[in-house]
Design a protein around this motif. Structure first.
Motif, short mmCIF file in Angstrom:
data_model
loop_
_atom_site.label_atom_id
_atom_site.label_comp_id
_atom_site.label_asym_id
_atom_site.label_seq_id
_atom_site.Cartn_x
_atom_site.Cartn_y
_atom_site.Cartn_z
N VAL A 101 15.21 74.56 49.61
CA VAL A 101 15.58 73.72 48.47
C VAL A 101 16.50 74.54 47.57
CG1 VAL A 101 14.73 72.45 46.48
CG2 VAL A 101 13.39 72.50 48.60
N LYS A 102 17.67 73.99 47.30
CA LYS A 102 18.62 74.67 46.43
C LYS A 102 18.75 73.84 45.15
CE LYS A 102 23.30 76.41 46.20
NZ LYS A 102 24.60 76.47 46.85
N LEU A 103 18.31 74.44 44.05
CA LEU A 103 18.39 73.76 42.76
C LEU A 103 19.67 74.16 42.04
CD1 LEU A 103 14.71 74.28 41.56
CD2 LEU A 103 15.69 72.26 42.64
N GLU A 104 20.32 73.16 41.48
CA GLU A 104 21.54 73.41 40.71
C GLU A 104 21.38 72.82 39.32
OE1 GLU A 104 24.91 71.95 42.87
OE2 GLU A 104 24.61 73.35 44.52
N ALA A 105 22.00 73.48 38.38
CA ALA A 105 21.96 73.00 37.00
C ALA A 105 22.70 71.66 36.89
CB ALA A 105 22.62 74.02 36.08
N GLY A 106 22.19 70.83 36.00
CA GLY A 106 22.82 69.52 35.78
C GLY A 106 21.75 68.46 35.67
N ASN A 107 22.15 67.30 35.22
CA ASN A 107 21.25 66.15 35.10
C ASN A 107 19.97 66.48 34.33
OD1 ASN A 107 21.98 63.61 35.77
ND2 ASN A 107 21.11 63.65 37.84
N GLY A 108 20.11 67.13 33.17
CA GLY A 108 18.95 67.43 32.34
C GLY A 108 18.35 68.79 32.55
N PHE A 109 18.85 69.57 33.53
CA PHE A 109 18.34 70.92 33.76
C PHE A 109 19.46 71.92 33.53
CE2 PHE A 109 15.62 68.27 36.41
CZ PHE A 109 14.36 68.75 36.08
N SER A 110 19.16 72.93 32.73
CA SER A 110 20.16 73.97 32.46
C SER A 110 20.09 75.05 33.53
CB SER A 110 19.90 74.59 31.08
OG SER A 110 18.71 75.34 31.12
N ALA A 111 21.08 75.93 33.55
CA ALA A 111 21.08 77.05 34.50
C ALA A 111 19.86 77.92 34.28
CB ALA A 111 22.36 77.84 34.37
N GLU A 112 19.44 78.06 33.01
CA GLU A 112 18.26 78.87 32.69
C GLU A 112 17.00 78.21 33.26
OE1 GLU A 112 15.79 80.55 28.84
OE2 GLU A 112 17.85 79.85 28.54
N ASP A 113 16.89 76.87 33.16
CA ASP A 113 15.73 76.16 33.71
C ASP A 113 15.62 76.36 35.22
OD1 ASP A 113 15.05 75.07 31.23
OD2 ASP A 113 16.22 73.25 31.56
N VAL A 114 16.76 76.30 35.88
CA VAL A 114 16.76 76.41 37.33
C VAL A 114 16.46 77.83 37.80
CG1 VAL A 114 18.23 76.19 39.39
CG2 VAL A 114 18.33 74.47 37.60
N SER A 115 16.89 78.82 37.05
CA SER A 115 16.69 80.22 37.48
C SER A 115 15.24 80.67 37.29
CB SER A 115 17.63 81.15 36.73
OG SER A 115 17.29 81.17 35.35
N ASN A 116 14.49 79.98 36.47
CA ASN A 116 13.08 80.36 36.27
C ASN A 116 12.27 79.72 37.32
OD1 ASN A 116 13.70 81.94 34.09
ND2 ASN A 116 13.42 80.31 32.61
#
Length: 173
Positions: free
Chosen positions: A158-173
């Motif tokens: 699963v590869k999470l990318e920032a966008g649609n309500g999620f920031s890069a910081e949210d995804v990296s945690n």
């Protein structure tokens, strides 16, 4: 009298050579040795020393129960922990194979628990890569029986990318 002695001596020799065969490893040479090879659908294939489990079934009767076959990389062969023989020269067999080998897998209809939680090392990862394969209706012969094993577990990335309500910081945690 000499003829009677000869008949008795011949009978003793004849019956001395007979024995009941219950152990599959003591099958008649007429039954023939079973030669098995395992091929993985995995890109990485098998490593030296890898073991698979094998069940051999004749008409719903298990003749070989969880026999381990060990891979020898140098000779590209699978070596069973005991000799495998056909039941006879005409009865087809079903062969069921799994990887990785577990000695606790006591019966074909039993089960074993694979722990896939720890995949931190290459060995742990490989031991969580469950493969199954079977060949049904294999006819007795001297030919190699090739069993192709396939993955039973999914490999999901699963590869999470920032966008649609999620920031890069949210995804990296």
């Amino acid at each position: 009298m000499k003829n009677l002695v000869k008949i008795i001596a011949a009978s003793v020799l004849l019956f001395a050579g007979c024995e009941e065969v219950n152990d599959p490893n003591e099958q008649s040479p007429d039954a023939g040795k079973m030669n098995v090879s395992v091929k993985s659908a995995s890109d990485s294939g098998f490593m030296n020393g890898d073991k698979v489990g094998l069940f051999v079934v004749y008409d719903d009767e298990v003749m070989y129960n969880n026999i381990d076959l060990q891979y020898d990389y140098s000779s590209v062969t699978w070596r069973p922990s005991e000799n495998l023989y056909w039941k006879d020269s005409s009865t087809p067999a079903d062969l069921y194979c799994y990887y990785p080998y577990h000695e606790d897998f006591a019966t074909l209809h039993g089960g074993v628990v694979w722990n896939i939680d720890n995949q931190s090392s290459l060995d742990d990862y490989r031991n969580s890569d469950v493969l199954l394969g079977c060949v049904q209706g294999a006819s007795p012969s001297n030919n190699l029986i090739g069993i192709r094993v396939n993955h039973v577990m999914s490999h999901l990335v699963v590869k999470l990318e920032a966008g649609n309500g999620f920031s890069a910081e949210d995804v990296s945690n």
